[in-house]
Write a protein that holds these residues in place. Structure first.
Motif, PDB file in Angstrom:
ATOM      1  N   THR A  73       0.996  -1.287   0.110  1.00 25.70           N
ATOM      2  CA  THR A  73      -0.047   0.018   0.004  1.00 25.70           C
ATOM      3  C   THR A  73       0.648   1.476  -0.149  1.00 25.70           C
ATOM      4  N   LYS A  74       0.468   2.215  -0.733  1.00 27.23           N
ATOM      5  CA  LYS A  74       0.945   3.639  -0.807  1.00 27.23           C
ATOM      6  C   LYS A  74       1.180   4.159   0.749  1.00 27.23           C
ATOM      7  N   SER A  75       1.831   5.036   0.895  1.00 31.79           N
ATOM      8  CA  SER A  75       1.792   5.807   2.173  1.00 31.79           C
ATOM      9  C   SER A  75       0.638   6.837   1.886  1.00 31.79           C
ATOM     10  N   PRO A  76       0.094   7.369   3.173  1.00 31.41           N
ATOM     11  CA  PRO A  76      -1.123   8.463   2.932  1.00 31.41           C
ATOM     12  C   PRO A  76      -0.805   9.461   2.273  1.00 31.41           C
ATOM     13  N   GLN A  77       0.555  10.025   2.244  1.00 31.03           N
ATOM     14  CA  GLN A  77       0.935  11.247   1.361  1.00 31.03           C
ATOM     15  C   GLN A  77       0.922  10.941  -0.029  1.00 31.03           C
ATOM     16  N   GLN A  78       1.736   9.673  -0.541  1.00 29.72           N
ATOM     17  CA  GLN A  78       1.569   8.987  -1.810  1.00 29.72           C
ATOM     18  C   GLN A  78       0.080   9.005  -2.117  1.00 29.72           C
ATOM     19  N   MET A  79      -0.658   8.151  -1.425  1.00 30.14           N
ATOM     20  CA  MET A  79      -2.070   7.993  -1.940  1.00 30.14           C
ATOM     21  C   MET A  79      -2.913   9.184  -1.964  1.00 30.14           C
ATOM     22  N   HIS A  80      -2.680  10.465  -1.416  1.00 31.75           N
ATOM     23  CA  HIS A  80      -3.528  11.492  -1.388  1.00 31.75           C
ATOM     24  C   HIS A  80      -3.075  12.255  -2.749  1.00 31.75           C
ATOM     25  N   GLY A  81      -1.853  12.071  -2.964  1.00 29.60           N
ATOM     26  CA  GLY A  81      -1.275  12.658  -4.207  1.00 29.60           C
ATOM     27  C   GLY A  81      -1.716  12.111  -5.657  1.00 29.60           C
ATOM     28  N   ALA A  82      -1.912  10.672  -5.455  1.00 29.58           N
ATOM     29  CA  ALA A  82      -2.514  10.137  -6.414  1.00 29.58           C
ATOM     30  C   ALA A  82      -3.827  10.266  -6.831  1.00 29.58           C
ATOM     31  N   MET A  83      -4.663  10.311  -5.542  1.00 32.00           N
ATOM     32  CA  MET A  83      -6.045  10.681  -5.623  1.00 32.00           C
ATOM     33  C   MET A  83      -6.278  12.279  -6.325  1.00 32.00           C
ATOM     34  N   ALA A  84      -5.222  13.189  -5.748  1.00 34.70           N
ATOM     35  CA  ALA A  84      -5.499  14.553  -6.240  1.00 34.70           C
ATOM     36  C   ALA A  84      -5.272  14.713  -7.825  1.00 34.70           C
ATOM     37  N   ARG A  85      -4.450  13.838  -8.382  1.00 25.84           N
ATOM     38  CA  ARG A  85      -4.148  13.692  -9.881  1.00 25.84           C
ATOM     39  C   ARG A  85      -5.266  13.206 -10.530  1.00 25.84           C
ATOM     40  N   ASN A  86      -5.795  11.981 -10.115  1.00 19.72           N
ATOM     41  CA  ASN A  86      -6.509  11.038 -10.828  1.00 19.72           C
ATOM     42  C   ASN A  86      -7.929  10.591 -10.165  1.00 19.72           C
ATOM     43  N   GLY A  87      -8.082  11.019  -8.951  1.00 18.91           N
ATOM     44  CA  GLY A  87      -9.240  10.624  -8.513  1.00 18.91           C
ATOM     45  C   GLY A  87     -10.415  11.476  -8.599  1.00 18.91           C
ATOM     46  N   PRO A  88     -11.502  11.585  -7.956  1.00 19.07           N
ATOM     47  CA  PRO A  88     -12.685  12.346  -8.335  1.00 19.07           C
ATOM     48  C   PRO A  88     -12.208  14.089  -8.007  1.00 19.07           C
ATOM     49  N   LEU A  89     -11.230  14.300  -7.071  1.00 15.50           N
ATOM     50  CA  LEU A  89     -11.112  15.686  -6.656  1.00 15.50           C
ATOM     51  C   LEU A  89     -10.357  16.147  -7.873  1.00 15.50           C
ATOM     52  N   ALA A  90      -9.498  15.224  -8.644  1.00 17.21           N
ATOM     53  CA  ALA A  90      -8.858  15.823  -9.860  1.00 17.21           C
ATOM     54  C   ALA A  90     -10.229  15.976 -10.925  1.00 17.21           C
ATOM     55  N   LYS A  91     -11.164  15.168 -10.923  1.00 12.89           N
ATOM     56  CA  LYS A  91     -12.095  15.390 -11.820  1.00 12.89           C
ATOM     57  C   LYS A  91     -12.773  16.870 -11.587  1.00 12.89           C
ATOM     58  N   LEU A  92     -13.109  17.064 -10.213  1.00 11.08           N
ATOM     59  CA  LEU A  92     -14.100  18.398  -9.704  1.00 11.08           C
ATOM     60  C   LEU A  92     -12.929  19.358 -10.262  1.00 11.08           C
ATOM     61  N   ILE A  93     -11.530  19.254 -10.065  1.00 12.62           N
ATOM     62  CA  ILE A  93     -11.026  20.259 -10.296  1.00 12.62           C
ATOM     63  C   ILE A  93     -10.847  20.710 -12.020  1.00 12.62           C
ATOM     64  N   ALA A  94     -10.888  19.920 -12.805  1.00  7.76           N
ATOM     65  CA  ALA A  94     -10.975  19.743 -14.052  1.00  7.76           C
ATOM     66  C   ALA A  94     -12.292  20.489 -14.514  1.00  7.76           C
ATOM     67  N   GLU A  95     -13.359  20.081 -14.154  1.00  6.45           N
ATOM     68  CA  GLU A  95     -14.694  20.746 -14.432  1.00  6.45           C
ATOM     69  C   GLU A  95     -14.608  22.178 -14.021  1.00  6.45           C
ATOM     70  N   GLU A  96     -14.242  22.572 -12.896  1.00  7.96           N
ATOM     71  CA  GLU A  96     -14.160  23.869 -12.505  1.00  7.96           C
ATOM     72  C   GLU A  96     -13.310  24.767 -13.253  1.00  7.96           C
ATOM     73  N   THR A  97     -11.970  24.088 -13.926  1.00  5.51           N
ATOM     74  CA  THR A  97     -11.167  24.834 -14.739  1.00  5.51           C
ATOM     75  C   THR A  97     -12.023  25.294 -15.935  1.00  5.51           C
ATOM     76  N   GLU A  98     -12.523  23.993 -16.603  1.00  9.45           N
ATOM     77  CA  GLU A  98     -13.355  24.290 -17.591  1.00  9.45           C
ATOM     78  C   GLU A  98     -14.427  25.427 -17.572  1.00  9.45           C
ATOM     79  N   GLU A  99     -14.996  25.542 -16.604  1.00  4.10           N
ATOM     80  CA  GLU A  99     -16.158  26.382 -16.245  1.00  4.10           C
ATOM     81  C   GLU A  99     -15.357  27.824 -16.523  1.00  4.10           C
ATOM     82  N   GLU A 100     -14.307  28.044 -15.896  1.00  3.44           N
ATOM     83  CA  GLU A 100     -13.543  29.318 -15.720  1.00  3.44           C
ATOM     84  C   GLU A 100     -13.055  29.637 -17.151  1.00  3.44           C
TER      85      GLU A 100
END
Length: 229
Positions: free
Chosen positions: A202-229
């Motif tokens: 298993t990844k460390s919490p820091q690594q797992m958080h980074g992976a989610m931020a780049r490829n998880g739901p948060l990344a999708k949310l950020i991409a949607e907000e960026t498109e709206e801007e």
């Protein structure tokens, strides 16, 4: 008189480590770093020379990256003069924040909300979550997140891996050891490679958080907000 003129034969400035900078011109030979390293049973740093010429160096004057150093940071914590410091990357962070070319996310470790309070003169044990988040937003971060979330995911992943190993559905030795701490992983890989089969994948919490931020739901949310801007 700079130390370089006293000890030209020793490596006095060393930036090879991924986590620790050494500037022995600042060293006062107090020996706290040597004690800290010995307490961890690593002994990557020890004393050389005798008498007034004694100074802490790495074994055989090797760059720190070529020693048994596990980057635990205990020497930097004990050094009172900044001869040993954590690798400073804050200037790179500020450059990214100043550019404003991308969305920025910062994750905060649970301990920082308490530890940072004392740095600003508050009572020991004071919780400064709100102040810390506000300060990070003022620095320019778009999102401030908590590593606690990914730590919970890490625990669930490690628990699932343990069950699978116990049931014989997954390769790996028992007992299962956590993979949360980079210093611990470095120690095992460098000094106890026989324990590697026991480590969780298993990844460390820091690594797992980074992976989610780049490829998880948060990344999708950020991409949607960026498109709206």
């Amino acid at each position: 008189k700079v130390r370089g003129s006293e000890h030209p034969e020793h490596l006095l400035h060393d930036h090879t480590s991924p986590s620790i900078f050494r500037d022995m011109d600042k060293c006062i030979e107090c020996g706290l770093c040597v004690e800290a390293c010995a307490a961890q049973k690593i002994n990557a740093i020890g004393f050389a020379e005798r008498g007034s010429g004694m100074m802490p160096i790495t074994a055989f004057d090797k760059p720190l990256a070529e020693t048994g150093c596990i980057s635990c940071g205990q020497c930097t914590l004990r050094c009172p003069v900044g001869a040993l410091i954590e690798r400073p990357d804050w200037h790179r962070v500020l450059e990214v924040l100043d550019d404003r070319k991308r969305k920025t996310i910062v994750q905060t470790a649970p301990a920082t909300r308490v530890a940072i309070s004392e740095e600003f003169g508050l009572e020991p044990g004071s919780i400064s979550t709100g102040r810390m988040i506000n300060a990070l937003r003022q620095l320019g971060f778009d999102y401030v997140t908590d590593t606690n979330f990914s730590a919970d995911l890490t625990i669930m992943e490690e628990a699932n891996e343990l069950l699978q190993r116990v049931q014989g559905k997954r390769e790996g030795a028992l007992p299962l050891f956590t993979s949360c701490c980079p210093g611990w992983i470095n120690y095992v890989e460098i000094h106890r490679p026989d324990l590697i089969p026991h480590l969780s994948t298993t990844k460390s919490p820091q690594q797992m958080h980074g992976a989610m931020a780049r490829n998880g739901p948060l990344a999708k949310l950020i991409a949607e907000e960026t498109e709206e801007e």
